[in-house]
Scaffold this active site. Sequence first.
Site, PDB file in Angstrom:
ATOM      1  N   LYS A   1      -5.054 -12.645  -3.008  1.00  0.00           N
ATOM      2  CA  LYS A   1      -4.337 -12.356  -4.019  1.00  0.00           C
ATOM      3  C   LYS A   1      -3.790 -13.875  -4.655  1.00  0.00           C
ATOM      4  O   LYS A   1      -3.862 -14.917  -4.136  1.00  0.00           O
ATOM      5  CB  LYS A   1      -2.837 -11.839  -3.342  1.00  0.00           C
ATOM      6  CG  LYS A   1      -3.040 -10.321  -2.952  1.00  0.00           C
ATOM      7  CD  LYS A   1      -1.767  -9.640  -2.487  1.00  0.00           C
ATOM      8  CE  LYS A   1      -1.848  -8.446  -1.731  1.00  0.00           C
ATOM      9  NZ  LYS A   1      -1.978  -7.494  -2.879  1.00  0.00           N
TER      10      LYS A   1
ATOM     11  N   ARG B   1      -4.972   2.000   2.786  1.00  0.00           N
ATOM     12  CA  ARG B   1      -5.191   3.497   3.174  1.00  0.00           C
ATOM     13  C   ARG B   1      -6.197   3.157   4.252  1.00  0.00           C
ATOM     14  O   ARG B   1      -6.371   4.455   4.842  1.00  0.00           O
ATOM     15  CB  ARG B   1      -6.198   3.720   1.808  1.00  0.00           C
ATOM     16  CG  ARG B   1      -7.335   2.913   1.644  1.00  0.00           C
ATOM     17  CD  ARG B   1      -7.789   3.130   0.240  1.00  0.00           C
ATOM     18  NE  ARG B   1      -7.168   2.423  -0.386  1.00  0.00           N
ATOM     19  CZ  ARG B   1      -7.147   2.400  -1.909  1.00  0.00           C
ATOM     20  NH1 ARG B   1      -8.204   2.991  -2.332  1.00  0.00           N
ATOM     21  NH2 ARG B   1      -6.084   1.556  -2.964  1.00  0.00           N
TER      22      ARG B   1
END
Length: 454
Positions: A227, A301
């Site tokens: 990020k 997920r």
Amino acid sequence: MKFILKYPQTSGMGALDMPACTEVIPDHTDDGRLAEQFNRLGKQRGDCFKIPLDKIPLEQQSEAARLIVRSVCQGAYRFRKEGLKDLQGKDIFRMRESLADFGDTVFYIESHGAEDAELERAVRYGELEGRCMAHARSLGNLPANYLGTEEFTAYIRDLGADLGVACRILGREELKAQGFGGILAVNRGSAQEPKLAVLTAERGLERPLTALVGKGILFDSGGYHLKSIEAMEGMKFDMCGAANVLEAFEILVREGTKENLMAVLPLAENAIGPEACRMGDVITMGNGCTVEIYNTDAEGRLILADALVYAQQQGAERILDLATLTYSCQAALGDNMTGMFSNDDFVSSGFACAARKAGERVWRLPLDRHYRELLAWSNTADLANYAPGKSAGASVAACFLEEFIQEGVAWIHLDAVGPSVMRGKDDRMAEGATGANIASIVTFLEKGNRDDGL
């Protein structure tokens, strides 16, 4: 912070003896307005307020009082940074009260018609809920070097012992033995050990087992899809799903739920290291499904999917999962709305009603074959964990999770990136973790106790 009921009758003092307090008339036009009104009142702190309930219909006064007290606690909460000095190297669970500061405000709650016992119970539950929400918020607000997988696991174990419920912690070797490749892959770059923490409260009644699953990424660097500095800010909050589910579980157990409940919390750190998973790696999940990791920053997920599989292996027939999962959901719904996905219309409708009653906002978003097909492009695995170049990221992520839900299992997925964190100055709550969706989950499962819910 102190709540005094039915003043002045409870003290025996007359009206002339009543301290000079600011009177606040509850705005009961809807529960969302009521919650926000008393969030703001709680945040004022350091004063004295009288809250008359008489303008609220008598049959609604107890529930209104509960929501008012909970909302006041939410608004009053501050993370007590001085508590970090005492916490270093010590037990988070035993010291959790020292991490929360509610101020010294006194609230006098008046009702001349409600039953004493019913109103007292409502206020007691509202304060319990507000304080447990504060515990979830403190967990979220802790720096990642204070709360890793080991520290969070210790908190969960201590909470389980305090509640008198069964606790099981699966570490790296057990996760390997049982094939939970999603949790293992996400944590491969970390020096910490991955965990799957499970609390179970079985009441022995003829009720199905309900699993509450919460995403517990203790810090999310993005992995090799690193990020930016702006995107990495606040990534300690990527475990708010796990913290909020855990405290919803605590509230329900302490309030004497009749549900057979399980909290399933996958805990990992998405870091970079010599063993970190790479773009293109193929992993095998807990149900045998293979997944190509296209995006190492789509890690939530993966750990959630393994946790969903585990919950079903333990016999869960109903599952609710909560996660700070996709910025796509925040982009679609904003900062104050949780995205809801479900494979069951009746269940999703019930949760939406419970959220409104709890004063929180949810909006159902679509699951569809079209989104599932976007994940089937891999040449090396059954699924990919990402749909490159495609939009509708929240629905795509939800459809990935749905692939791990067995037929006949009722399931709700909550994507709560927006409301889980207060990112700037606001007149309702302090900056930081908010405890989003705890009240909705508790209200939803309480309806089941009255045989008219899930």
